[in-house]
Design an enzyme around this catalytic site. Structure first.
Site, short mmCIF file in Angstrom:
data_model
loop_
_atom_site.label_atom_id
_atom_site.label_comp_id
_atom_site.label_asym_id
_atom_site.label_seq_id
_atom_site.Cartn_x
_atom_site.Cartn_y
_atom_site.Cartn_z
N CYS A 1 -2.41 -13.08 25.89
CA CYS A 1 -3.19 -14.05 25.06
C CYS A 1 -4.75 -13.65 25.58
O CYS A 1 -4.93 -13.47 26.50
CB CYS A 1 -2.86 -15.44 25.31
N SER B 1 10.23 -9.45 26.83
CA SER B 1 10.35 -10.69 27.07
C SER B 1 9.16 -11.61 26.75
O SER B 1 9.13 -12.78 26.46
CB SER B 1 10.36 -10.63 28.64
N HIS C 1 4.59 -12.22 22.34
CA HIS C 1 3.15 -11.80 21.73
C HIS C 1 3.06 -10.53 21.27
O HIS C 1 3.46 -9.36 21.74
CB HIS C 1 1.99 -11.57 22.99
ZN LIG Z 1 0.43 -14.38 24.04
#
Ligand SMILES: [Zn+2]
Ligand SMILES: [Zn+2]
Length: 346
Positions: free
Chosen positions: A51, A159, A162
């Site tokens: 992120c 896992s 994103h």
């Molecule tokens: Zn993320």
């Protein structure tokens, strides 16, 4: 009536065994996606390594990116500093150094979307970034091939949800690409035509397995599919890689890819797991006549909770045994809505 048949996979140069049991019905079960919509993850997750603004495993901090973001993989499976001084093995055994670079490409700053949920312009930007990466990495003298792939879903071992794909730029060419290049060259030498063009022509002639097409790109479930929902997305014109596509071809390809991925998700109303790979010609400066760039998607599920296990025939014998009929699976994909179920909900 169970159906037994062998179908030739011209790109892999191997037979696929179809052993389809007609009593297998299409899925009409519960709508898995709706349950998971309620507990959907937020678009930013504080401890996600991918992120924007977060620290990664290596300690490096991601910029506050707004678009596609590329960085060197913190856990590369191939390394630039791999030893070139190998101990020679005994007897009949052979080895050679494996070197390369590994990168990660985040499709979006949003943690909770998938490639299927991006709009066409966003998918196009992802493809443009992949093209830049292929050009940059492929032009290095120590890189003979650039493999770009996405593993999506926990069943294929991801896992971190994103949305991202990976790049392996290596001194060696992966076997499937080598086989496809050899098969394409042989076909080109014998006929003067690109093998993939004749595959596309035959798919059009049959028509039953074309999932989507626009003026310059097509998505189809091939006659010789090994996995139940295996699909290819390709430009209609022969290009050795993304680099050869014009702006409009790239946009059409983005649209075709997105159209397929939306149908995948809509099939069981859940994020559809797959392994996706871009098959582009090697970058070893050799000539690849007849090599036709395409994207392959290999979903491991046959049903929402049923994985295709590689077992006796595949691992023990080396040929894929498909328990489903490609024509039936293509018709399922054609018959789902073309608007993503999450967007239809909003
Ligand atoms: Zn993320
Ligand atoms: Zn391929």
């Amino acid at each position: 009536m169970p159906r037994w048949e062998q179908r030739w996979h011209p790109l892999r140069e191997e037979w696929v065994v179809i052993a389809a049991h007609r009593q297998d019905r299409p899925w009409h079960g519960e709508r898995l996606g709706e349950a998971s919509l309620a507990q959907a993850p937020p678009d930013y997750v504080a401890d996600c390594f991918f992120c924007p603004g977060n620290a990664r495993v290596s300690g490096a901090r991601n910029p506050d990116y707004r678009d596609v973001f590329v960085f060197d993989n913190d856990h590369p499976c191939v390394g630039q500093d791999a030893s070139r001084e190998l101990e020679p093995p005994v007897g009949v055994f052979t080895n050679r150094p494996a070197t390369g670079l590994a990168r990660v490409v985040c499709y979006s700053p949003k943690h909770n979307v998938t490639l299927a949920e991006l709009d066409v312009a966003e998918v196009e930007r992802v493809l443009l970034t992949l093209r830049e990466q292929y050009d940059e990495l492929g032009s290095r003298p120590d890189v003979n091939h650039v493999l770009i792939f996405e593993n999506k879903g926990e069943v294929v071992g991801v896992s971190n949800p994103h949305p991202h794909c990976q790049i392996y730029a290596t001194n060696f060419v992966f076997k499937t690409i080598e086989t496809e290049a050899r098969a394409s060259r042989k076909y080109f030498d014998e006929t003067g035509r690109a093998l993939f063009q004749d595959i596309l022509r035959s798919e059009h002639e049959d028509g039953r397995r074309i999932i989507f097409e626009n003026s310059s790109a097509v998505a189809f479930l091939p006659y010789f599919a090994r996995y139940a929902y295996e699909c290819y997305v390709a430009p209609k014109a022969t290009h050795a890689g993304l680099a050869g596509l014009s702006a409009s071809e790239l946009r059409d390809l983005a649209e075709a890819l997105r159209a397929l991925l939306v149908r995948y998700d809509n099939l069981w109303r859940m994020p559809f797991p797959y392994v996706m790979a871009l098959h582009q010609a090697p970058t070893d400066r050799a000539d690849y006549p007849g090599f036709h760039f395409h994207i392959e998607c290999h979903p491991p599920l046959r049903k929402p909770n049923l994985l295709k296990y590689l077992a006796g025939p595949e691992i023990g014998g080396g040929n894929f045994l498909s328990d489903t009929l490609p024509e039936e699976k293509a018709s399922e994909l054609k018959n789902v809505p073309d608007v993503h179920y999450k967007a239809a909900h909003a």
